[in-house]
Design an enzyme around this catalytic site. Structure first.
Site, PDB file in Angstrom:
ATOM      1  CE  LYS A 148      -0.845   5.857  -0.873  1.00 44.96           C
ATOM      2  NZ  LYS A 148      -1.408   6.334  -2.116  1.00 44.96           N
TER       3      LYS A 148
ATOM      4  CD  GLU B 230      -4.838   5.307  -1.401  1.00 45.24           C
ATOM      5  OE1 GLU B 230      -4.382   4.795  -0.369  1.00 45.24           O
ATOM      6  OE2 GLU B 230      -4.111   5.740  -2.316  1.00 45.24           O
TER       7      GLU B 230
HETATM    8  P1  13P Z   1       1.582   8.480  -4.445  1.00 41.08           P
HETATM    9  O1  13P Z   1       2.805   9.257  -4.009  1.00 41.08           O
HETATM   10  O2  13P Z   1       1.850   7.030  -4.672  1.00 41.08           O
HETATM   11  O3  13P Z   1       0.889   9.167  -5.585  1.00 41.08           O
HETATM   12  O4  13P Z   1       0.547   8.526  -3.210  1.00 41.08           O
HETATM   13  C1  13P Z   1       0.315   9.724  -2.564  1.00 41.08           C
HETATM   14  C2  13P Z   1      -0.446   9.473  -1.339  1.00 41.08           C
HETATM   15  O5  13P Z   1      -1.584   9.020  -1.385  1.00 41.08           O
HETATM   16  C3  13P Z   1       0.198   9.732  -0.052  1.00 41.08           C
HETATM   17  O6  13P Z   1      -0.698   9.656   1.009  1.00 41.08           O
END
Ligand code: 13P
Length: 253
Positions: free
Chosen positions: A12, A98
């Site tokens: 991210k 997101e």
């Molecule tokens: P998390 O593992 O932090 O919950 O995020 C999952 C995700 O959005 C992977 O693309």
């Protein structure tokens, strides 16, 4: 034969140059199952792609976290599929929740991006998933089917697609789907692919799970018959990502 286990790390919008180098060092030093057993793809922010690509061990691959829907040109701030290929970046994550929610990326827009990226030769991790409200109202399957259908209508070949089921309520919340919940949606998705695309695509397309996967819950999830791997957020920035890669051996049992 079961498709090869796939573990993606979605970093991210995280990291500094120093932090990125540290994560790569941890990955490079890790002992993990061979490439025949697990395919590992990490996805740093755009600006770190060349650095990570240059430093990362050769049995792991890199992915971008997005790319533009058409060829490059007058699109300020965008990165085209062609640019990624020019840097020998083989994979791209598209349709992450997101982006769907914060940037209002619609099913059609995501599908157009998948189509364009594939047409240029990229491999795609296509994300789908329902919100908590949708789950609680019983519409999980219709939501993920609709998201998958938009993509299926625009592409012919699925060899270069990994489908990532990421329930929105499980992302970054610490609230992981139970193994039974993940298995249920994955098996329904496989059935959807069988009925709407074809038996070969259903049997060979990797359907991976994302949402609060960590070193402690990965083995039980990996043991589910229709869970072909993971897309990991927060835990992919930590050493426990190596344990998640190792959960691929659950499929060898
Ligand atoms: P998390 O593992 O932090 O919950 O995020 C999952 C995700 O959005 C992977 O693309």
């Amino acid at each position: 034969m079961a498709p090869k286990f796939f573990v993606g790390g979605n970093w991210k919008c995280n990291g500094t140059t120093e932090e990125v180098k540290k994560i790569v060092t941890t990955l490079n030093e890790a002992e993990v199952p061979s490439e025949d057993i697990v395919e590992v793809v990490v996805s740093p922010p755009f600006v770190f792609l060349p650095l990570v690509k240059g430093l990362l061990r050769s049995d792991f691959q890199v992915a971008a976290q997005n790319c533009w829907v058409r060829r490059g040109g007058a699109f300020t701030g965008e990165i085209s599929a062609e640019m990624l290929l020019n840097l020998s970046i083989p994979w791209v994550i598209l349709g992450h929740s997101e982006r769907r929610s914060l940037l209002a990326e619609s099913n059609d827009f995501v599908a157009d991006k998948v189509e364009h990226a594939l047409s240029q030769g990229l491999k795609v991790i296509a994300c789908i998933g329902e919100t908590l409200e949708q789950r609680e109202s019983g519409s999980t399957m219709s939501v993920v089917a609709c998201q998958t259908k938009a993509i299926a209508e625009k592409i012919e070949h699925w060899e270069n697609v990994v489908l990532a089921y990421e329930p929105v309520w499980a992302i970054g919340t610490g609230k992981v789907a139970t193994p039974a919940q993940a298995q249920e949606v994955h098996s329904e998705l496989r059935k959807w692919l069988r009925d709407n695309v074809g038996p070969e695509v259903a049997a060979t397309t990797r359907i991976i799970y994302g949402g609060s996967v960590n070193g402690a819950n990965c083995n039980e999830l990996a043991a589910q018959p229709d869970v072909d791997g993971f897309l990991v957020g927060g835990a992919s920035l930590k050493p426990e990502f190596v344990d998640i890669i190792k959960s691929a051996t659950e499929k060898q049992r």
